[in-house]
Design a protein around this motif. Structure first.
Motif, PDB file in Angstrom:
ATOM      1  N   GLN A   1       0.835  -1.208   0.000  1.00 13.26           N
ATOM      2  CA  GLN A   1       0.000   0.000   0.000  1.00 13.26           C
ATOM      3  C   GLN A   1       0.871   1.261   0.000  1.00 13.26           C
ATOM      4  O   GLN A   1       0.494   2.287   0.554  1.00 13.26           O
ATOM      5  N   LYS A   2       2.038   1.191  -0.608  1.00 10.67           N
ATOM      6  CA  LYS A   2       2.974   2.313  -0.618  1.00 10.67           C
ATOM      7  C   LYS A   2       2.324   3.550  -1.210  1.00 10.67           C
ATOM      8  O   LYS A   2       1.399   3.482  -2.035  1.00 10.67           O
ATOM      9  N   GLY A   3       2.859   4.698  -0.797  1.00 14.30           N
ATOM     10  CA  GLY A   3       2.290   5.973  -1.208  1.00 14.30           C
ATOM     11  C   GLY A   3       3.046   6.613  -2.358  1.00 14.30           C
ATOM     12  O   GLY A   3       3.569   5.933  -3.247  1.00 14.30           O
ATOM     13  N   THR A   4       3.120   7.937  -2.313  1.00 15.22           N
ATOM     14  CA  THR A   4       3.719   8.700  -3.393  1.00 15.22           C
ATOM     15  C   THR A   4       5.243   8.577  -3.375  1.00 15.22           C
ATOM     16  O   THR A   4       5.843   8.111  -2.405  1.00 15.22           O
TER      17      THR A   4
ATOM     18  N   TYR B   1       9.491   5.213  -2.222  1.00 17.93           N
ATOM     19  CA  TYR B   1       8.091   5.567  -2.005  1.00 17.93           C
ATOM     20  C   TYR B   1       7.787   5.646  -0.505  1.00 17.93           C
ATOM     21  O   TYR B   1       8.303   4.851   0.291  1.00 17.93           O
ATOM     22  N   LYS B   2       6.935   6.589  -0.152  1.00 16.41           N
ATOM     23  CA  LYS B   2       6.528   6.764   1.239  1.00 16.41           C
ATOM     24  C   LYS B   2       5.696   5.575   1.710  1.00 16.41           C
ATOM     25  O   LYS B   2       4.941   4.988   0.932  1.00 16.41           O
TER      26      LYS B   2
ATOM     27  N   GLU C   1       3.142   4.057   5.034  1.00 18.33           N
ATOM     28  CA  GLU C   1       2.328   4.310   6.218  1.00 18.33           C
ATOM     29  C   GLU C   1       2.315   3.040   7.063  1.00 18.33           C
ATOM     30  O   GLU C   1       2.159   1.932   6.539  1.00 18.33           O
TER      31      GLU C   1
END
Length: 523
Positions: free
Chosen positions: A53-56, A70-71, A73
């Motif tokens: 579920q990595k972010g931007t 990648y960011k 959470e």
């Protein structure tokens, strides 16, 4: 005064290793280190779930020459709760709690500030760098290369060192020489995490002739300065349900408090500074404004004003018994000059002859703590037993404790609770814009003969205080640059002031002047 200070116990933290020579021991001092962790399957599974579920993209904020970062959470804070937070505590047990060396106000918890996943491709690398925060970490999840094979490639042969594809910490040794510690990258390093001080420099070398990605995670752990470890007692009208002792701080009206035995005492509060009646009967401490003598370096004279500050100081007589509102005439001061012309600088508190506008409104407010006779002895004993604070400010030339006296000393905690519940109800103008103090940093200072505190202020603190615990005859005053004000010490007296006002304590000719100082933090 009789005190029984605890003898200082020296702890030898060096590691001693016998050598093959009978009378020779190798001594290794504590120079720090890092934690190496074998991640367990449930920890690895959670990390992969977060990666899915990595972010931007996070590339632009990183120093590395890696195109795909990648960011992440932390889903339900599981990685923090089960892995990182326990490791922070373990690091403190094994090495040192690094957060205690960060010069911030109060005690704050750690938190995961940011973390990210790296997909490192061949030829990509991270140059020597460090991180922000207190602790940082790296963990390798997939390593498609083998260090031995990589260093046998042409680029790794006939070199003074074999670091191709590897990870290295870089630091200086006791002699000041740059040293390194290599982690050789191969399959055996998968699911290994390193927790290290954020300032420890490190680098990631490139790998070659492999089309697969090396997948790793990194992140930083900060102090959460918006949160503290102290419980905030309820506001006035909702006395603490945890500690019956706090009942002593319940107020019955603006001018009286009730102690734990139900005995009423007149509450001393006045927003002036000058002489305090010599008697210790609290009822004698209600002083009419026209009886106050303002002290300064200029010839002293009795004046009908409460303060000669410019701009005008706020004043209210609400806390005076049998006193009507008083109209106070202020002198016309057109310019502000620092009284200490030997000091340099172009700030209002910096000295010099240059005209400087005030960027704050000077504030002084004077109270008496009604339980001083009960609590001061315990405060003195605590200060005596505390070691000298290792981060004592340069201006302090006296014995100073650490900044959490209200957590460590029960008597100081009572004073702190009284301050919050009595000094800062909404209808007292000593509150800052109607706000309520939720935390503080409080420290003790013992002045012995020849000690002092030079000119200083408390940075951006809008409300600071000084509380007098013990004042032997000859104790020097508290001096403020604003209008050359001097405040004579008296046991039980509490001075509330704007911490941006420059102040000092001259060299004391006697031993045993004890004071609490602190800064208040508001909602």
């Amino acid at each position: 005064m009789e005190t029984n200070p605890q003898p200082y116990e020296y702890i030898d933290t060096a590691r001693r290793t016998p050598t093959d020579w009978e009378f020779v021991t190798a001594v290794t001092p504590p120079v720090g280190g890092w934690l190496e962790v074998d991640l367990q399957p449930h920890q690895v599974d959670h990390i992969w779930k977060c990666i899915e579920q990595k972010g931007t993209t996070h590339t632009r904020t990183l120093v590395g020459h890696i195109d795909n970062s990648y960011k992440l959470e932390d889903i339900d804070n599981i990685f923090w709760d089960t892995t990182l937070y326990p490791l922070c505590n373990k690091f403190g047990d094994v090495f040192d709690n690094l957060g205690r060396h960060i010069p911030v106000e109060g005690k704050h918890p750690y938190y995961l500030n940011n973390w990210w996943v790296n997909y490192q491709k061949q030829h990509e690398f991270n140059p020597v760098h460090n991180h922000a925060g207190v602790y940082s970490f790296v963990a390798w999840l997939k390593i498609p290369t083998d260090s031995t094979e990589q260093n046998n490639l042409p680029i790794g042969q006939n070199r003074n060192g074999n670091v191709v594809s590897d990870f290295e910490f870089v630091f200086t040794d006791m002699a000041g020489k740059v040293q390194g510690y290599l982690y050789k990258m191969d399959k055996s390093r998968e699911n290994t995490l390193l927790l290290f001080p954020s300032g420890l420099k490190h680098t990631v070398y490139p790998f070659y002739n492999c089309p697969d990605d090396r997948i790793s995670i990194s992140g930083n752990i900060f102090l959460d300065t918006k949160t503290d470890f102290y419980e905030t007692p309820p506001i006035l009208g909702s006395i603490s349900h945890r500690e019956p002792e706090l009942e002593e701080y319940r107020t019955t009206d603006l001018n009286r408090v009730v102690d734990f035995n139900g005995e009423q005492q007149v509450q001393f509060k006045r927003e002036v500074h000058g002489k305090i009646p010599s008697g210790r009967d609290i009822s004698q401490c209600i002083t009419y404004a026209h009886e106050v003598e303002i002290k300064g370096k200029e010839p002293k004279e009795v004046t009908p004003i409460v303060s000669s500050f410019q701009p005008k100081m706020s004043y209210s007589s609400k806390a005076f018994a049998h006193t009507d509102e008083i109209s106070i005439e202020q002198p016309d001061f057109d310019k502000y000059f620092s009284p200490d012309k030997d000091r340099r600088g172009n700030t209002p508190l910096g000295g010099g002859k240059k005209e400087m506008p005030l960027n704050y409104e000077p504030f002084l407010d004077e109270w008496e703590y009604p339980f001083w006779a009960r609590d001061n002895k315990g405060m003195m004993e605590w200060i005596d037993n505390e070691p000298l604070f290792e981060f004592r400010p340069q201006a302090c030339k006296a014995h100073m404790t650490r900044w959490d006296a209200h957590v460590q000393c029960p008597e100081v905690e009572k004073l702190w609770n009284w301050m919050r519940l009595v000094l800062f109800p909404e209808n007292y103008n000593s509150a800052v814009n109607g706000l309520y103090p939720v935390n503080a940093e409080i420290w003790g200072v013992r002045y012995d003969k020849g000690t002092r505190i030079d000119w200083h202020n408390h940075r951006t603190s809008t409300r600071s205080f000084a509380y007098y615990i013990n004042c032997p005859e000859g104790s020097p005053p508290l001096m403020f640059k604003d209008d050359n004000v001097e405040i004579e010490p008296a046991e039980g007296k509490l001075i509330l002031f704007d911490g941006r006002m420059s102040h000092k304590v001259p060299e004391t000719p006697v031993d045993g002047r004890y004071v609490l100082s602190g800064n208040l933090f508001f909602e």
